[in-house]
Design an enzyme around this catalytic site. Structure first.
Site, short mmCIF file in Angstrom:
data_model
loop_
_atom_site.label_atom_id
_atom_site.label_comp_id
_atom_site.label_asym_id
_atom_site.label_seq_id
_atom_site.Cartn_x
_atom_site.Cartn_y
_atom_site.Cartn_z
N ARG A 167 1.63 -6.94 -4.54
CA ARG A 167 1.34 -8.09 -3.38
C ARG A 167 -0.04 -8.28 -3.12
NH1 ARG A 167 4.02 -8.72 2.45
NH2 ARG A 167 2.80 -6.92 2.97
N ASP A 447 2.45 -2.32 9.58
CA ASP A 447 1.56 -2.62 9.41
C ASP A 447 1.04 -3.43 10.57
OD1 ASP A 447 3.34 -4.87 9.00
OD2 ASP A 447 3.53 -4.66 6.95
#
Length: 533
Positions: A167, A447
């Protein structure tokens, strides 16, 4: 500035050059990145400007809707290109940052896929970003085994490893340590370009390929830009069109209204869509932040089985399967609760129920944040999805419309929830400033989306003077009082020494400023990035 690298014309590196950085910041790799930047950065900036223009319309009361001009795509009979063999079974995917230990543990975890994350699970410290590229290059060279110098523990890749998907950072994020023709580089193009240049052919030689997760897209035009980047990269490296495969995270509210169109733009290169649930909640709050009708209850009550989250996950499954693409479920952020078997089993039961909902609805796989959750999620999908995926499952007839995608959860707004947002948001940001992007807080692996939801909810509550259960009204003064009290609690939880050694003053300052700002800041990671090395 370093002079030890052989830099192509127009490229300047302002970050410190650490050990082995010259192995990935090579002349030819940087020339490849620079070419992508020169060809696509203006379009990237134009698309970000369109986001800002659209946000102004949302701020004056407009709400998202399906696009009239692309109705023919939604109603058309088309499929995405065939998907490679090693992406046919994605029942459990583990995600995490790109540090060496995480990569080895995740590849060995028993998950089908590991998403190595340069974005929300990584703090974009310069060293983190470059060392991540070194680690991934080593993975494909079969040189990632290592011994931890602190513990003496050896980390080695097993015989059977997860498929690797990368990613890169989103279109909005810069890489300020690289300048190209006097302009700061796009973090997305740097992450994609360096990995593609160094690892694409090695991945193909090993029987896999260059696979990517694409974050934070808001429109099909942003998907088209990625497709153009893919085509250019494949051409430059002499690879067949369609070699790259991407999975798009549907983690913004506007993107939910353009899922068909996003698949269509990437149809030669798409493997599926994913329910990026935490960022999706943040985006829902952010896009409608100026609309008082869309103030959500406490985060703990905004659950996947109800309201707009339920609608969007069902629409994602239906859309993907109609087009021959995989529909990936969302993150189980729970982590094992040490020394408390009852609490641990309660956490795992929540994960089990969440995964049963996903598999039962028709998802082809799911995400976990911790290796100990891989067997839990595997058991559910093995039981409810004995085949590789659910593409052959008949499509449901339920129509999901605009009102469904905008239905907010019923629930309460409490002072406890308000205070938890403060504690979790500040603690995450403090760790992020220290270079850690995946942070265990209160038995959840958090996160950047966590901190974003926290400050977004607080911003909305303060803006509208939301009345909490018990009658207290949210104000700037209440926020400041709660902040002070909650930081005392955090100091007690982490210990006075750890608190004093941390970066809490900076984290508190950034979090307060964003929570109380007159205008809603698009991403907290942008102003916070200036504080990183």
């Amino acid at each position: 500035m370093s002079t030890s690298l052989n830099l192509p014309k127009g490229v300047v590196i302002t970050g410190a050059i650490g050990p082995r950085f010259d192995e990935v910041l090579t002349h030819d790799a940087l020339a490849f990145v620079a070419d992508l930047q020169r060809r696509f950065n203006e379009t990237r900036k134009r698309l970000l400007a369109l986001r800002a223009e659209r946000q102004k319309r949302f701020d004056t009361g407009e709400t998202p809707d399906f696009l009239a001009e692309t109705k023919h795509i939604r109603e058309g009979d088309w499929k995405v290109a065939p998907i490679p063999a090693d992406l046919q079974d994605r029942r459990v995917e583990i995600t995490g940052p790109v540090d060496r230990k995480m990569i080895v543990n995740a590849l060995n975890s028993g998950a089908k896929v590991f998403m190595a994350d340069f974005e929300d699970a990584s703090s974009p410290v310069w060293a983190n970003m470059v060392e991540g590229q070194i680690n991934l290059k080593d993975r494909w060279a079969n040189q990632i085994d290592f011994t931890d110098p602190n513990t003496g523990k050896a980390y080695k890749l097993g015989a059977k490893t997860a498929v690797l998907i990368i990613r890169p950072r989103g279109w909005h994020l810069p890489e300020r340590h690289i300048e190209i023709d006097g302009e700061i580089a796009s973090g997305a193009l740097v992450d994609f370009g360096l990995y593609m240049f160094h690892c694409a052919k090695a991945a193909l030689a090993a029987g896999s390929g260059p696979y990517f997760y694409l974050p934070k897209l808001e429109t099909h035009l942003e998907a088209r830009l990625w497709n153009d980047v893919f085509v250019a990269a494949q051409t430059a490296l002499g690879l067949k069109n369609g070699t790259i495969k991407g999975t798009v995270l549907i983690e913004t509210l506007p993107a939910a209204f353009e899922m068909d169109e996003i698949l269509y733009e990437l149809k030669d290169h798409i493997a599926g869509l994913n329910c990026g649930r935490w960022d999706y909640i943040f985006s829902f709050i952010k896009k409608l932040a100026r609309n008082q009708a869309y103030v959500l209850p406490d985060r703990s009550q905004v659950v996947m089985s109800k309201a707009f989250l339920r609608a969007y996950s069902l629409l994602l499954i239906k859309t993907c399967h109609k087009r021959g693409a995989f529909a990936m479920g969302g993150m189980a952020a729970q982590i094992p609760v040490k020394n408390n078997p009852a609490a641990n089993e309660a956490a795992f039961a929540k994960v089990r129920a969440d995964k049963e909902r996903e598999a039962g609805d028709g998802h082809d796989g799911t995400w976990v944040a911790h290796p100990d959750l891989v067997p839990v999620a595997n058991e559910v999908f093995d039981r409810l999805m004995p085949q590789a995926n659910q593409l052959a499952r008949p499509l449901g007839n339920a129509e999901i419309g605009r009102a469904d995608l905008l239905e907010i959860h019923e629930g309460t707004r409490t002072e406890a929830g308000f205070r938890e947002n403060i504690r979790v948001g500040v603690q995450y940001l403090e760790a992020w400033l220290r270079g850690r992007g995946a942070v265990p807080i209160y038995n959840m692996m958090e996160d950047a989306a966590t901190a974003e939801i926290s400050r977004a909810q607080i911003w909305q509550f303060v803006q509208y003077g939301v009345e909490l259960e018990g009658g207290a009204k949210v104000s700037k003064d209440l926020f400041k009082r709660c902040l002070s009290e909650e930081m005392e609690r955090v100091k007690g939880e982490v210990g006075p020494d750890n608190y004093a050694k941390g970066r809490f003053p900076e984290a508190i300052e950034i979090f307060s400023k964003l929570s109380l700002a007159p205008e809603f800041e698009e991403f907290l990671t942008l102003p916070a990035y200036a504080k990183l090395g």
